[in-house]
Every structure is written in C-alpha cells, then in structure tokens.
Design an enzyme around this catalytic site. Structure first.
Site, PDB file in Angstrom:
ATOM      1  N   ASN A 144     -46.299 -17.026  26.967  1.00  0.00           N
ATOM      2  CA  ASN A 144     -45.357 -16.154  27.685  1.00  0.00           C
ATOM      3  C   ASN A 144     -44.491 -15.386  26.693  1.00  0.00           C
ATOM      4  O   ASN A 144     -44.288 -14.181  26.826  1.00  0.00           O
ATOM      5  CB  ASN A 144     -44.444 -16.972  28.613  1.00  0.00           C
ATOM      6  CG  ASN A 144     -45.225 -17.831  29.583  1.00  0.00           C
ATOM      7  OD1 ASN A 144     -46.414 -17.609  29.763  1.00  0.00           O
ATOM      8  ND2 ASN A 144     -44.577 -18.799  30.180  1.00  0.00           N
ATOM      9  N   ASP A 145     -44.002 -16.122  25.698  1.00  0.00           N
ATOM     10  CA  ASP A 145     -43.203 -15.461  24.667  1.00  0.00           C
ATOM     11  C   ASP A 145     -44.071 -14.843  23.574  1.00  0.00           C
ATOM     12  O   ASP A 145     -43.749 -13.780  23.062  1.00  0.00           O
ATOM     13  CB  ASP A 145     -42.210 -16.456  24.039  1.00  0.00           C
ATOM     14  CG  ASP A 145     -40.968 -16.611  24.909  1.00  0.00           C
ATOM     15  OD1 ASP A 145     -40.481 -15.582  25.432  1.00  0.00           O
ATOM     16  OD2 ASP A 145     -40.496 -17.748  25.075  1.00  0.00           O
ATOM     17  N   ARG A 163     -39.769 -30.873  25.973  1.00  0.00           N
ATOM     18  CA  ARG A 163     -39.302 -29.792  25.100  1.00  0.00           C
ATOM     19  C   ARG A 163     -37.783 -29.824  25.047  1.00  0.00           C
ATOM     20  O   ARG A 163     -37.128 -29.910  26.090  1.00  0.00           O
ATOM     21  CB  ARG A 163     -39.776 -28.445  25.655  1.00  0.00           C
ATOM     22  CG  ARG A 163     -39.299 -27.283  24.802  1.00  0.00           C
ATOM     23  CD  ARG A 163     -39.910 -25.982  25.240  1.00  0.00           C
ATOM     24  NE  ARG A 163     -39.302 -25.472  26.460  1.00  0.00           N
ATOM     25  CZ  ARG A 163     -39.683 -24.327  27.047  1.00  0.00           C
ATOM     26  NH1 ARG A 163     -40.684 -23.631  26.542  1.00  0.00           N
ATOM     27  NH2 ARG A 163     -39.091 -23.909  28.130  1.00  0.00           N
ATOM     28  N   HIS A 191     -35.443 -18.427  44.863  1.00  0.00           N
ATOM     29  CA  HIS A 191     -35.558 -19.686  45.604  1.00  0.00           C
ATOM     30  C   HIS A 191     -36.738 -19.699  46.554  1.00  0.00           C
ATOM     31  O   HIS A 191     -37.472 -20.667  46.637  1.00  0.00           O
ATOM     32  CB  HIS A 191     -34.282 -19.928  46.423  1.00  0.00           C
ATOM     33  CG  HIS A 191     -33.190 -20.550  45.623  1.00  0.00           C
ATOM     34  ND1 HIS A 191     -31.874 -20.263  45.832  1.00  0.00           N
ATOM     35  CD2 HIS A 191     -33.227 -21.444  44.625  1.00  0.00           C
ATOM     36  CE1 HIS A 191     -31.150 -20.956  44.985  1.00  0.00           C
ATOM     37  NE2 HIS A 191     -31.941 -21.672  44.234  1.00  0.00           N
ATOM     38  N   ARG A 239     -39.797 -28.524  30.904  1.00  0.00           N
ATOM     39  CA  ARG A 239     -38.749 -27.558  30.537  1.00  0.00           C
ATOM     40  C   ARG A 239     -37.393 -28.176  30.853  1.00  0.00           C
ATOM     41  O   ARG A 239     -36.883 -28.032  31.965  1.00  0.00           O
ATOM     42  CB  ARG A 239     -38.906 -26.264  31.347  1.00  0.00           C
ATOM     43  CG  ARG A 239     -40.105 -25.412  30.995  1.00  0.00           C
ATOM     44  CD  ARG A 239     -40.058 -24.114  31.794  1.00  0.00           C
ATOM     45  NE  ARG A 239     -40.933 -23.100  31.265  1.00  0.00           N
ATOM     46  CZ  ARG A 239     -42.159 -22.834  31.746  1.00  0.00           C
ATOM     47  NH1 ARG A 239     -42.631 -23.525  32.746  1.00  0.00           N
ATOM     48  NH2 ARG A 239     -42.883 -21.873  31.211  1.00  0.00           N
ATOM     49  N   GLU A 293     -44.735 -19.745  19.538  1.00  0.00           N
ATOM     50  CA  GLU A 293     -44.487 -18.639  20.467  1.00  0.00           C
ATOM     51  C   GLU A 293     -43.897 -17.422  19.757  1.00  0.00           C
ATOM     52  O   GLU A 293     -43.514 -16.450  20.386  1.00  0.00           O
ATOM     53  CB  GLU A 293     -43.605 -19.084  21.631  1.00  0.00           C
ATOM     54  CG  GLU A 293     -42.330 -19.811  21.245  1.00  0.00           C
ATOM     55  CD  GLU A 293     -41.573 -20.373  22.454  1.00  0.00           C
ATOM     56  OE1 GLU A 293     -41.797 -19.944  23.589  1.00  0.00           O
ATOM     57  OE2 GLU A 293     -40.733 -21.268  22.227  1.00  0.00           O
TER      58      GLU A 293
END
Ligand code: PEP
Ligand code: MG
Length: 568
Positions: free
Chosen positions: A452-453, A330, A187, A294, A429
């Site tokens: 990232n993946d 997405r 957070h 996302r 990905e």
C-alpha cells in the site's frame, strides 16, 4: 451506469429502497415555560438512551464489540455535560422549543468536526448528527424508516448510512447498500465487510438517480452500479451472482486444506486484523496466522494512550485466540492518514512523508517501550512476532532493535517471562529499503512487504488522493521489480518473506508472487479461501517462467494484459 468505491464484495440485484435523509422541518417556537421544555428535552434524552442501549445490545450480539462501541460513543454524547448545558441554556436564554435548540447546537458542533481534515473527526460529526436526529424524531413523534423490519428484500440506497441504520438492518432482507458519501474506511463500509453484505460507497448522485422500486445491480468489488438495466445485463449479473455464490460454497470445501501449489510449494495464508475482535473473521476463513496486526487501532477512538496492561490484554487475546499459529504484531504505525486526536502534533505539508510510525516511536521512546513491554509479555501466551513499520534506514532498524533489547533486559531483571526466541521483522514499504534489502536481510528474521505504501512511495502517488487514483497502480513494473528483489534478497539470507499490503490478496498478482517465491500472504480475511483455491491450482514452475516475462514488460497495462491472457 454510476461508479463508486467498491466497499464490500459480492453481487447485489434487487429493488431499491430509497432512504432519503428526512429533512425534518423544525419550526422555531416561542416558549414561555422553559422549565417544562427542558423536562421535554430530558424525557427525549431518556428515551434516546433506551433506544441506544437496545441498539448496543443488538449490535454486540449480531455484529461485534468494535461496532457496538459506536453506540457507547452515542451514549457519551447524550451524557456530555457541555453538550447538555449548551442545549439547556439555549432553551432558557432564547425561550425556544427543544427541537430548535438541539438543531442549532448540534449543527454548530457538526460544522466544527466536519471542517477538521481528519477522517476520524468527520466520523464524529456523523455520530452527532445521528444522535441529534434521534432526539428530534423522538420529540416530534416521527417514526423513522425501519430497516429492521422490511417487508421484502431490498437494496438500500441513501445519502449516508449511520451506524444505527446499519445495526438495525435485517440482514436476511438487505441485499446490499449504496451510499453517496463515505470511503472504504467509513463506518458503514467497515460494517458491510464484517457482515459480508455487498456495498458500494461514495457514489455521487445516486439518491437523485433512483426511485423506490427501481431495479439496481451492483458489484461490490468493481463499484459499478446499473439502474433499471436491460434484460441482458440483468441476466449477465444473475449468472455472475450464481457463480459467485457457488464459488463461495466451493471454497468452504477447502477449509483445512493445505495452501500448496500443484508442484508442492507451500505458503502461509494469513489475515490482517485491526482489533482482537477481527480474529473471528480470520478463524472463520481458516487463516493460518495473523500476518499483520495493525495495533494503531488500539490507540484510536479514545482520548489517551492505552497503558501497558490494556495493550498486554489485547495482544494476549489475539495470541491465545490463534492457538499457537503465528501472530505478527506491528508496532505503532500512526501518522499519515491515521491520526491520534490526543497527540497534539503540528500540521504537516506531507503527512505521509512526515513524523510517523517508527520515526515517532524512536523519538517518544516511552510510548514505544510501553508497547514493546506489552508485546513481549504477551509473547509468553502464543506465537508472537514483532514487526517495525516504515523503516527507511539501517540506523533506524538498529535503534529500534536496541530499544527492544533493552526492554527485554529490563523484563528479565524484573523476572517477567517472555519468548526469548521471539522473531523480529520489518515492513518493506519504502523504496530505499527494497533497494538495500540485501543488507537489511542480514539484520532481521523476516520481511513483510507493505505494497500500500510501497506503491505510493515508488511512484510518488498519494494513496489517499482521489484525483490521481488512476495512477496508483499495483501492476506498475517498478513495483514488481522491487518485490522480486526483496524476495530474492531475503531468501539469500535464509529469511522468510511475506506481504501484508492489499496486493497479497489480489487474485491477478497472487500467481506472480507464487512465481517469485513469496512465503507468506496476509490479507483481508474474506480473501483467504479464494487465494488458497487459486494457489492449489498453480504450478510454481510455470509461474516462475511467467515472472521472467512479466518483469521485462514496460508498462502496467502490458503487465495486466499479459496476466489476463496467460494466467487463467
Ligand atoms: C502497507 O503499507 O502496505 C501496509 C500494510 O500498511 P498500512 O496499510 O497500514 O500502511
Ligand atoms: Mg504502510
């Protein structure tokens, strides 16, 4: 020098304000009249609720709705019948003081949450701790370090920062913060980025290493922290800071300018968002679209699936907010490091290789169809595109498209309007898809490369594993070759190719991606203007030549050095 995880960019230089977690000593006291003690507890609860309401209001005004939600969670804890009943019965049955009962019960809850291998659940433990400390401080009349009213500018150093701490911060006085615990998704890290306050998290030993008044310097990108450094280092970072600030000012000037190279290659610079509230940061940084929404965040932080209407409202808000600019939505990418507490799935040996994203959606089609209906309906209000995550085979893609076609058919039958020409694309990905991108390109309107993946799957390096993070390398030649292949194959079929993984905003790789002809770059909103500034100074022709050389280098280090030496 200590090192942590760079959580929010910028240079901070200043005096330390050490916020030690006050280890409140709580004495166990015998209470005869437990009714009076329960009243004391309830009064403290009322005061805590008032404080939390005020924090909620302040956060809503100064930070945003998503962050303010944290305090709704705190209020919910204070209203949770189970929680209240357990404390009251502890006071009554043990004949003990309220402070002691609160500590005992909340510690038990915290332990349960902390032991769950899930980042979201661990954050809930932090919320309970926050609420518990607040109640105990009220009962004991303890005034906590007031971050809203600092006498002078300071860098806050602490074990952890609770959402309450962050929300109370006087942003004109807090130069930055450093915490012992936390990752990029904690957070406090998220809030720091939204507030554009430099921050480093996960710095082992920092609270022991510094004292109040020490001078600390850190770079929120690198994650390096200098404690009482020599004058030469202070000078060096003062200069870096000055340059950084001047640079940010200069970036303001290219708001509204085209994202185009010197020799006329035009690209789209877009932002990645997790919630409709993040839109503001995209607009503030002059994003030309949303390259990745996302949507899984809409499904997290709650206890049941969002319904069609709720999703429709969120997607519509983003589409309208972008005012005709493209918005790539997405579909649900849950699994891996993102879990849903209410979707009770068995634990897996390899969650990143497991039941996730499109695999789950093709299995639980009711969840998928609800989301597709909401996206299609929202497409009537802006320029929406649909993107499927984690596609690994042509069959999966065809199945997803078939469900989409059926959903469109159903909406038409119901007389519901949507964008009949809505573009449908997919994330690239997984290496299997990159290798076969010539064939995939015939079946979609666009590709978006998820580095990232793609890095983790290409090099078999878990993106969450701290121990092998040195192996997770965006300069790996295999990655660059795959990216080039995907872009070339996309272009052969006349589709546009974008990128929405972290590499898209990496200043060192942007020139290479320009040379490869990437059409759309989607990144953290704060990186957009810097990317535009970089691109406007490049020649695509020169970068094409660089690509030819880079692609033949054998190691990641050589790639990085080549870029450092040859591209300014
Ligand atoms: C990616 O994998 O590069 C990506 C953008 O998706 P996420 O980070 O959400 O997995
Ligand atoms: Mg991904």
């Amino acid at each position: 020098m200590l090192k942590g995880i760079g959580a929010s960019p910028g240079i901070a230089i200043g005096k330390v304000l050490l916020k030690k977690d006050e280890k409140i000593e709580i004495e166990k006291k015998n209470i005869n009249n437990t009714e009076i003690e329960i009243d004391r507890f309830n009064d403290a609860r009322d005061t805590a609720k008032e404080q939390i309401q005020e924090l909620h209001r302040m956060t809503l005004e100064t930070i945003g709705e998503t962050e303010a939600k944290i305090f709704e969670a705190h209020r919910m804890i204070l209203d949770d019948p189970d929680f209240l009943q357990q404390i009251e019965s502890e006071i009554k049955s043990q004949e003990i003081n309220a402070e002691y009962a609160i500590k005992k019960i909340t510690d038990a809850f915290i332990q349960i949450f902390e032991n769950i291998e899930d980042e979201y659940m661990k954050e809930r433990a932090a919320d309970i701790k926050d609420v518990s400390n607040r109640l105990i401080n009220i009962l004991q009349g303890v005034e906590t370090a007031d971050l809203s009213n600092l006498d002078e500018e300071a860098i806050i150093v602490s074990e952890d920062l609770t959402p309450s701490d962050t929300a109370q911060m006087d942003k004109s006085k807090v130069l930055g913060f450093v915490t012992e615990v936390g990752g990029r998704t904690s957070h406090s890290a998220i809030m720091a980025r939204t507030l554009e306050i430099p921050a480093v998290v996960g710095v082992d030993g920092i609270t022991e290493a510094v004292n109040d008044g020490d001078i600390v310097i850190f770079d929120g990108d690198e994650g390096k922290i200098y404690i009482n450094p020599e004058d030469s280092i202070i000078e060096k970072y003062k200069n870096i800071k000055k340059r950084y600030e001047k640079f940010r000012e200069k970036l303001e000037e290219i708001k509204g300018a085209e994202s185009v190279t010197k020799d006329g290659f035009k690209v789209e610079l877009a932002g990645n968002i997790g919630t409709p509230q993040d839109l503001e940061a995209v607009l503030r940084n002059d994003g030309e679209g949303i390259g990745l929404y996302r949507t899984e965040f809409l499904y997290m932080d709650r206890d049941s699936f969002p319904n069609e209407e709720e999703q429709f409202e969120a997607y519509k808000a983003v589409a309208e907010g972008m005012n005709g600019k493209p918005v790539v939505i997405r579909t649900l990418d849950i699994g891996g490091d993102k879990e849903l507490s209410y979707l009770d799935l068995p634990e897996e040996m390899n969650p990143f290789l497991g039941y996730r994203a499109i695999r789950l959606c093709l299995d639980k089609t009711d969840i998928f169809i609800t989301q597709l209906r909401a996206i299609l309906r929202a497409s009537n209000y802006g320029n929406i595109k649909i993107m499927f995550p984690m596609i690994s085979s042509i069959e999966e893609l065809r199945q997803a498209k078939e469900i989409l076609d059926n959903t469109k058919y159903q909406l038409r039958k119901e007389g519901v309007k949507f964008d009949e020409n809505i573009e449908v694309g997919m994330m690239v990905e997984i290496p299997a898809v990159a290798v076969m991108s010539d064939l995939f390109a015939k079946e979609v309107d666009f590709f978006s490369i998820g580095t990232n993946d793609l890095i983790q799957y290409t090099t078999a390096v878990d993106r969450m594993n701290q121990k092998i993070s040195h192996l997770y390398n965006q300069f790996h030649p295999a990655l660059l070759r795959l990216i080039k292949q995907v872009i070339d194959n996309g272009h052969k079929e006349n589709i546009w190719v974008g990128m929405c993984g972290e590499v898209a905003g990496d200043p060192k790789l942007i020139p290479i991606l320009i040379g490869m002809g990437l059409n759309e770059f989607s990144m953290s909103p704060i990186s957009i203007l810097k990317a535009r500034w970089l691109i406007r100074d490049l020649s695509q022709k020169d970068m094409k030549e660089m690509v030819e050389k880079v692609i033949n280098l054998p190691t990641a280090e050589e790639v990085k050095n080549f870029i450092d030496e040859n591209i300014k």
